[in-house]
Design a protein around this motif. Structure first.
Motif, PDB file in Angstrom:
ATOM      1  N   ARG A 120       0.845  -0.772   0.362  1.00  0.00           N
ATOM      2  CA  ARG A 120       0.109  -0.194  -0.449  1.00  0.00           C
ATOM      3  C   ARG A 120       0.932   1.300   0.118  1.00  0.00           C
ATOM      4  O   ARG A 120       0.528   2.242  -0.719  1.00  0.00           O
ATOM      5  CB  ARG A 120      -0.764  -0.430   1.501  1.00  0.00           C
ATOM      6  N   ILE A 121       1.773   2.117   1.234  1.00  0.00           N
ATOM      7  CA  ILE A 121       2.684   2.518   1.103  1.00  0.00           C
ATOM      8  C   ILE A 121       3.862   2.632  -0.512  1.00  0.00           C
ATOM      9  O   ILE A 121       3.336   3.566  -0.874  1.00  0.00           O
ATOM     10  CB  ILE A 121       3.531   2.215   2.213  1.00  0.00           C
ATOM     11  N   LEU A 122       3.929   1.837  -1.134  1.00  0.00           N
ATOM     12  CA  LEU A 122       4.680   1.824  -2.223  1.00  0.00           C
ATOM     13  C   LEU A 122       3.506   2.099  -3.934  1.00  0.00           C
ATOM     14  O   LEU A 122       4.727   3.206  -4.444  1.00  0.00           O
ATOM     15  CB  LEU A 122       5.609   0.360  -2.399  1.00  0.00           C
ATOM     16  N   GLU A 123       2.407   2.259  -3.310  1.00  0.00           N
ATOM     17  CA  GLU A 123       1.795   2.059  -4.475  1.00  0.00           C
ATOM     18  C   GLU A 123       1.841   4.075  -4.442  1.00  0.00           C
ATOM     19  O   GLU A 123       1.485   4.820  -4.862  1.00  0.00           O
ATOM     20  CB  GLU A 123       0.159   1.622  -3.958  1.00  0.00           C
ATOM     21  N   ARG A 124       1.501   4.239  -2.765  1.00  0.00           N
ATOM     22  CA  ARG A 124       0.738   5.726  -2.663  1.00  0.00           C
ATOM     23  C   ARG A 124       2.436   6.211  -2.774  1.00  0.00           C
ATOM     24  O   ARG A 124       2.295   7.895  -2.987  1.00  0.00           O
ATOM     25  CB  ARG A 124       1.161   5.626  -1.314  1.00  0.00           C
ATOM     26  N   LEU A 125       3.691   5.611  -2.461  1.00  0.00           N
ATOM     27  CA  LEU A 125       4.713   6.797  -3.054  1.00  0.00           C
ATOM     28  C   LEU A 125       5.200   6.871  -4.519  1.00  0.00           C
ATOM     29  O   LEU A 125       6.288   6.841  -5.167  1.00  0.00           O
ATOM     30  CB  LEU A 125       6.345   6.482  -2.270  1.00  0.00           C
ATOM     31  N   PHE A 126       3.967   6.248  -5.206  1.00  0.00           N
ATOM     32  CA  PHE A 126       4.807   6.183  -6.611  1.00  0.00           C
ATOM     33  C   PHE A 126       6.095   5.023  -7.130  1.00  0.00           C
ATOM     34  O   PHE A 126       6.974   5.084  -8.036  1.00  0.00           O
ATOM     35  CB  PHE A 126       4.936   7.431  -7.791  1.00  0.00           C
ATOM     36  N   LEU A 127       6.319   4.048  -5.885  1.00  0.00           N
ATOM     37  CA  LEU A 127       7.470   3.244  -6.227  1.00  0.00           C
ATOM     38  C   LEU A 127       6.634   1.716  -6.998  1.00  0.00           C
ATOM     39  O   LEU A 127       7.954   0.805  -6.827  1.00  0.00           O
ATOM     40  CB  LEU A 127       8.089   3.263  -4.754  1.00  0.00           C
ATOM     41  N   LYS A 128       5.636   1.838  -6.952  1.00  0.00           N
ATOM     42  CA  LYS A 128       5.295  -0.189  -7.592  1.00  0.00           C
ATOM     43  C   LYS A 128       5.735  -0.903  -8.783  1.00  0.00           C
ATOM     44  O   LYS A 128       6.088   0.917  -9.715  1.00  0.00           O
ATOM     45  CB  LYS A 128       3.591   0.278  -7.868  1.00  0.00           C
ATOM     46  N   ALA A 151       9.924   5.329   7.043  1.00  0.00           N
ATOM     47  CA  ALA A 151       9.385   6.016   7.865  1.00  0.00           C
ATOM     48  C   ALA A 151       7.570   5.721   8.260  1.00  0.00           C
ATOM     49  O   ALA A 151       8.037   6.149   9.034  1.00  0.00           O
ATOM     50  CB  ALA A 151      10.399   8.092   7.844  1.00  0.00           C
ATOM     51  N   ILE A 152       7.701   6.761   7.251  1.00  0.00           N
ATOM     52  CA  ILE A 152       5.936   6.686   7.506  1.00  0.00           C
ATOM     53  C   ILE A 152       5.416   5.226   7.708  1.00  0.00           C
ATOM     54  O   ILE A 152       4.339   5.192   8.640  1.00  0.00           O
ATOM     55  CB  ILE A 152       5.049   7.150   6.008  1.00  0.00           C
ATOM     56  N   ILE A 153       5.279   3.684   6.857  1.00  0.00           N
ATOM     57  CA  ILE A 153       5.385   2.725   7.463  1.00  0.00           C
ATOM     58  C   ILE A 153       4.480   2.424   8.991  1.00  0.00           C
ATOM     59  O   ILE A 153       3.439   1.834   9.325  1.00  0.00           O
ATOM     60  CB  ILE A 153       5.853   1.487   6.796  1.00  0.00           C
ATOM     61  N   THR A 177       8.087  17.283  -1.189  1.00  0.00           N
ATOM     62  CA  THR A 177       7.698  18.823  -0.420  1.00  0.00           C
ATOM     63  C   THR A 177       6.104  18.548  -0.653  1.00  0.00           C
ATOM     64  O   THR A 177       4.987  18.540   0.093  1.00  0.00           O
ATOM     65  CB  THR A 177       8.245  20.003  -0.741  1.00  0.00           C
ATOM     66  N   ASP A 178       6.016  17.925  -2.191  1.00  0.00           N
ATOM     67  CA  ASP A 178       4.027  17.697  -1.893  1.00  0.00           C
ATOM     68  C   ASP A 178       4.238  16.834  -1.588  1.00  0.00           C
ATOM     69  O   ASP A 178       2.820  16.398  -0.156  1.00  0.00           O
ATOM     70  CB  ASP A 178       3.638  17.075  -3.931  1.00  0.00           C
ATOM     71  N   LEU A 179       4.591  15.621  -1.012  1.00  0.00           N
ATOM     72  CA  LEU A 179       4.703  14.108  -0.466  1.00  0.00           C
ATOM     73  C   LEU A 179       3.902  14.247   0.838  1.00  0.00           C
ATOM     74  O   LEU A 179       3.713  14.289   1.855  1.00  0.00           O
ATOM     75  CB  LEU A 179       5.100  13.344  -0.865  1.00  0.00           C
ATOM     76  N   ILE A 180       5.364  15.512   1.151  1.00  0.00           N
ATOM     77  CA  ILE A 180       5.529  15.298   2.849  1.00  0.00           C
ATOM     78  C   ILE A 180       4.053  16.150   3.527  1.00  0.00           C
ATOM     79  O   ILE A 180       3.371  15.952   4.187  1.00  0.00           O
ATOM     80  CB  ILE A 180       7.043  16.497   3.262  1.00  0.00           C
ATOM     81  N   ARG A 181       3.947  17.038   2.465  1.00  0.00           N
ATOM     82  CA  ARG A 181       2.670  17.866   2.923  1.00  0.00           C
ATOM     83  C   ARG A 181       1.217  17.063   2.743  1.00  0.00           C
ATOM     84  O   ARG A 181       0.507  16.670   4.006  1.00  0.00           O
ATOM     85  CB  ARG A 181       1.777  19.404   1.947  1.00  0.00           C
ATOM     86  N   CYS A 182       0.733  15.980   1.679  1.00  0.00           N
ATOM     87  CA  CYS A 182       0.019  15.042   1.971  1.00  0.00           C
ATOM     88  C   CYS A 182       0.117  13.918   2.457  1.00  0.00           C
ATOM     89  O   CYS A 182      -0.905  13.701   3.608  1.00  0.00           O
ATOM     90  CB  CYS A 182      -0.122  14.153   0.733  1.00  0.00           C
ATOM     91  N   LEU A 183       1.135  13.769   3.310  1.00  0.00           N
ATOM     92  CA  LEU A 183       1.482  12.679   4.159  1.00  0.00           C
ATOM     93  C   LEU A 183       0.831  12.803   5.437  1.00  0.00           C
ATOM     94  O   LEU A 183       0.221  12.906   6.469  1.00  0.00           O
ATOM     95  CB  LEU A 183       2.619  12.177   4.255  1.00  0.00           C
ATOM     96  N   ASN A 184       1.420  14.438   5.629  1.00  0.00           N
ATOM     97  CA  ASN A 184       0.876  15.259   6.748  1.00  0.00           C
ATOM     98  C   ASN A 184      -0.575  15.160   7.075  1.00  0.00           C
ATOM     99  O   ASN A 184      -0.967  14.907   8.457  1.00  0.00           O
ATOM    100  CB  ASN A 184       1.477  16.360   7.265  1.00  0.00           C
ATOM    101  N   GLU A 185      -1.352  15.724   6.148  1.00  0.00           N
ATOM    102  CA  GLU A 185      -2.406  15.425   5.843  1.00  0.00           C
ATOM    103  C   GLU A 185      -3.251  13.833   5.762  1.00  0.00           C
ATOM    104  O   GLU A 185      -4.330  14.138   6.814  1.00  0.00           O
ATOM    105  CB  GLU A 185      -2.957  16.255   4.317  1.00  0.00           C
TER     106      GLU A 185
END
Ligand code: ATP
Length: 249
Positions: A120-128, A151-153, A177-185
């Motif tokens: 799930r996390i690899l998909e979210r971070l475009f690493l699939k 770190a986020i897992i 930076t987009d990912l950092i913001r989105c992951l925070n939200e």
């Protein structure tokens, strides 16, 4: 407050790096800690993570002052904190999937749960599709995304990023930076980013703490910081060379 530093001082060698740092970080907030090279940003991070002890002062994580705690007492609190190092600090001998799964394997989570969360996390971070690659086979931006995934897992309550855009081109920087913001939200982890990149500050920060001359010289919302008329803040934000004060002395 999630984190509160009270009059923290630290001398390293003969240099007093921090001369009385006061800082408050609210839950779920995105804070950028900025300052010139050598200002003490990394030292501050190491103090909060408990890797080094201050000479004096208090570092409160929720209701707990971390300063007097021993390693054994700090360990469970550290597990609530995630850290994304500048170079990613990936295990070079493990592929992407195993790097990301590492923290969950250490906690002996069931393998089926680990596989599902990693996927799930690899998909979210475009690493699939990159699961089996080794760190040496990744681009700089991909390495950063693997470091973020790692770190986020474990769903940290507090996450630190050390210069997350260093070495990336402008598009790669914006992706991170987009990912950092989105992951925070999405996950609501309180986010502390150490950077001297003003674009990152604009894109990430709600609050900014400017470390200068051993203290937090300015703390406030991002807009206030970026448009400040204070000569020291302004010089830093716009990359101006500070003029010696005419007629001083
Ligand atoms: N282990 C150490 N021994 C002696 N001095 C140290 C040590 N670690 C850091 N320092 C000094 O503390 C000061 C702050 O260093 P620090 O790495 O925190 O700066 P920084 O703000 O993170 O800089 P940069 O943006 O370049 O990474 C520097 O002058 C550095 O030389």
């Amino acid at each position: 407050m999630v984190l509160r530093l009270v009059e923290v001082t630290k001398t390293l060698g003969t240099q007093q790096v921090l001369e009385g740092v006061n800082l408050e970080v609210a839950p779920k907030e995105r804070l950028c800690v900025v300052g010139r090279s050598g200002a003490g940003k990394s030292v501050l991070l190491r103090l909060i993570l408990g890797l080094i002890k201050p000479d004096s002062g208090e570092i409160w994580y929720g209701e707990t002052n971390l300063v007097p705690l021993r390693d054994r007492e700090l360990a469970p609190l550290r597990r609530e904190m995630g850290m994304v190092f500048q170079n990613g600090a990936l295990f070079d001998f493990m592929n992407v999937e195993d790097n990301v799964a590492f923290a969950l394997r250490e906690r002996r989570r069931p393998e089926s749960e680990i596989r599902e969360k990693v996927s799930r996390i690899l998909e979210r971070l475009f690493l699939k599709g990159h699961e089996k690659k080794m760190p040496a086979e990744l681009s700089g931006g991909m390495r950063k995304r693997v470091a973020l995934a790692r770190a986020i897992i474990s769903r940290p309550k507090l996450i630190f990023y050390d210069e997350p855009t260093a070495g990336l081109d402008p598009i790669g920087s914006t992706e991170i930076t987009d990912l950092i913001r989105c992951l925070n939200e999405e996950f609501g982890a309180t986010t502390i980013v150490v950077t001297h990149d003003m674009r990152s500050v604009e894109q990430i920060a709600q609050q900014v703490a400017f470390l200068h001359a051993g203290r937090i010289y300015h703390a406030g919302c991002a807009e206030e910081f970026l448009s400040s008329e204070d000569p020291v803040v302004k010089a830093f934000v716009h990359g101006l060379i500070e003029e010696p004060t005419v007629g001083a002395g």
